[in-house]
Write a protein that holds these residues in place. Structure first.
Motif, short mmCIF file in Angstrom:
data_model
loop_
_atom_site.label_atom_id
_atom_site.label_comp_id
_atom_site.label_asym_id
_atom_site.label_seq_id
_atom_site.Cartn_x
_atom_site.Cartn_y
_atom_site.Cartn_z
N SER A 36 0.85 -1.18 0.00
CA SER A 36 0.00 0.00 0.00
C SER A 36 0.89 1.23 0.00
O SER A 36 2.12 1.14 -0.05
N ASP A 37 0.25 2.40 0.10
CA ASP A 37 1.03 3.63 0.14
C ASP A 37 1.90 3.74 1.39
O ASP A 37 2.73 4.64 1.49
N SER A 38 1.75 2.80 2.33
CA SER A 38 2.59 2.82 3.53
C SER A 38 4.07 2.63 3.17
O SER A 38 4.95 3.05 3.92
N THR A 39 4.35 2.02 2.01
CA THR A 39 5.74 1.86 1.58
C THR A 39 6.37 3.22 1.25
O THR A 39 7.59 3.33 1.19
N LEU A 40 5.53 4.23 0.99
CA LEU A 40 6.02 5.58 0.70
C LEU A 40 5.77 6.54 1.85
O LEU A 40 5.85 7.76 1.69
N GLY A 41 5.40 5.98 3.01
CA GLY A 41 5.16 6.82 4.17
C GLY A 41 3.69 7.09 4.43
O GLY A 41 3.34 7.82 5.36
N GLY A 42 2.81 6.53 3.59
CA GLY A 42 1.36 6.74 3.76
C GLY A 42 0.80 5.91 4.91
O GLY A 42 1.53 5.23 5.63
N TYR A 43 -0.52 5.94 5.04
CA TYR A 43 -1.16 5.34 6.21
C TYR A 43 -2.19 4.26 5.85
O TYR A 43 -2.94 3.83 6.72
N SER A 44 -2.23 3.81 4.62
CA SER A 44 -3.17 2.77 4.22
C SER A 44 -2.64 1.40 4.62
O SER A 44 -1.44 1.20 4.79
N THR A 45 -3.56 0.44 4.75
CA THR A 45 -3.18 -0.94 5.07
C THR A 45 -3.84 -1.87 4.06
O THR A 45 -4.87 -1.55 3.47
N ALA A 46 -3.24 -3.04 3.85
CA ALA A 46 -3.79 -4.02 2.90
C ALA A 46 -3.47 -5.42 3.38
O ALA A 46 -2.36 -5.69 3.84
N TYR A 47 -4.46 -6.31 3.27
CA TYR A 47 -4.31 -7.71 3.67
C TYR A 47 -5.04 -8.58 2.66
O TYR A 47 -6.09 -8.21 2.15
N LEU A 48 -4.47 -9.73 2.36
CA LEU A 48 -5.15 -10.75 1.57
C LEU A 48 -5.07 -12.03 2.37
O LEU A 48 -3.99 -12.55 2.61
N GLY A 82 -3.53 6.93 -0.66
CA GLY A 82 -4.81 6.23 -0.54
C GLY A 82 -4.95 5.09 -1.53
O GLY A 82 -5.98 4.95 -2.18
N TRP A 83 -3.93 4.24 -1.66
CA TRP A 83 -4.02 3.09 -2.56
C TRP A 83 -3.50 1.84 -1.86
O TRP A 83 -2.73 1.91 -0.91
N ALA A 84 -3.96 0.70 -2.35
CA ALA A 84 -3.52 -0.60 -1.84
C ALA A 84 -3.64 -1.60 -2.97
O ALA A 84 -4.42 -1.41 -3.91
N MET A 85 -2.87 -2.68 -2.89
CA MET A 85 -2.91 -3.69 -3.95
C MET A 85 -2.37 -5.01 -3.46
O MET A 85 -1.76 -5.10 -2.40
N PHE A 86 -2.65 -6.06 -4.25
CA PHE A 86 -1.96 -7.32 -4.04
C PHE A 86 -1.44 -7.78 -5.38
O PHE A 86 -1.97 -7.43 -6.43
N LYS A 87 -0.35 -8.53 -5.34
CA LYS A 87 0.26 -9.02 -6.57
C LYS A 87 0.97 -10.32 -6.29
O LYS A 87 1.21 -10.68 -5.14
N THR A 88 1.31 -11.02 -7.35
CA THR A 88 2.10 -12.23 -7.19
C THR A 88 3.54 -11.83 -6.91
O THR A 88 4.02 -10.81 -7.38
N LYS A 89 4.21 -12.63 -6.11
CA LYS A 89 5.61 -12.35 -5.79
C LYS A 89 6.47 -12.62 -7.02
O LYS A 89 6.16 -13.51 -7.82
N ASN A 90 7.53 -11.86 -7.16
CA ASN A 90 8.50 -12.12 -8.22
C ASN A 90 9.14 -13.47 -7.97
O ASN A 90 9.37 -13.86 -6.83
N ARG A 91 9.45 -14.18 -9.04
CA ARG A 91 10.07 -15.49 -8.90
C ARG A 91 11.44 -15.36 -8.27
O ARG A 91 11.85 -16.15 -7.45
#
Length: 195
Positions: A36-48, A82-91
């Motif tokens: 989520s934007d938390s990687t850039l200092g934001g405050y969103s959270t994401a879980y799958l 204000g964004w979040a996502m999920f993706k497959t991990k890089n091999r």
């Protein structure tokens, strides 16, 4: 001799359906990472997480969290949050792995799937958040990490045929032709390349 070669050298028939991710199987979840934007200092959270509504239903992936549009303090380069996502991990899990214009061996590539056998992406989704915009991205294996094939994910969060705003969401089958994805770089359209 030629009959033997023809029999053993013919191209096998392509299957009509290939599965990329099947959340009904628990082994799909370790292949996914959320961010989520938390990687850039934001405050969103994401879980799958795996979710099963009852004992007689299939396992599904439940993507959830909180979106917070507050801009991070002290980060002048961040203009939107204000964004979040999920993706497959890089091999290749090495964070310094580089995208390259070509590879000597397929094992060096940082890809997860070869999309060439696919024509249509079929997703079964339930949208519990009306008025949200969703995108489907396919990461390219190019020199630019910001190259993405994108398509808008249009969902109907209310049950079909109902005008009642309190109606329950339903599972939807969504089909996207892969040739309808658009190549973008930093969210700008690149019209010179097609998938």
């Amino acid at each position: 001799m030629f009959k033997f070669l023809r029999k053993h050298l013919t191209v096998p028939e392509r299957p009509s359906r290939l599965s990329i991710l099947n959340f009904a199987k628990p082994d799909a979840f370790p292949r996914i990472q959320t961010t989520s934007d938390s990687t850039l200092g934001g405050y969103s959270t994401a879980y799958l997480e795996p979710y099963r509504a009852s004992a007689d239903t299939n396992l599904v992936g439940h993507f959830h969290g909180n979106l917070n549009q507050t801009l991070p303090k002290g980060e002048t380069k961040v203009k939107q949050s204000g964004w979040a996502m999920f993706k497959t991990k890089n091999r290749i899990q090495d964070p310094n792995a580089q995208f390259k214009p070509f590879y000597l061996f397929k094992s060096q590539a940082n890809f997860w799937w070869d999309w060439s056998p696919f024509e249509v992406l079929h997703m079964r989704v339930m949208n519990l958040t009306p008025n949200r915009k969703f995108m489907v991205n396919i990461q390219t294996d190019t020199m630019s990490r910001t190259d993405l094939y994108q398509h808008r994910l249009f969902t109907n969060p209310l049950s079909s045929g109902s005008s009642d705003s309190n109606a329950s969401p339903v599972w939807e089958n969504i089909f996207i032709n892969l040739n309808e994805f658009v190549l973008t770089n930093r969210r700008h359209r690149s019209s010179s390349i097609s998938i």
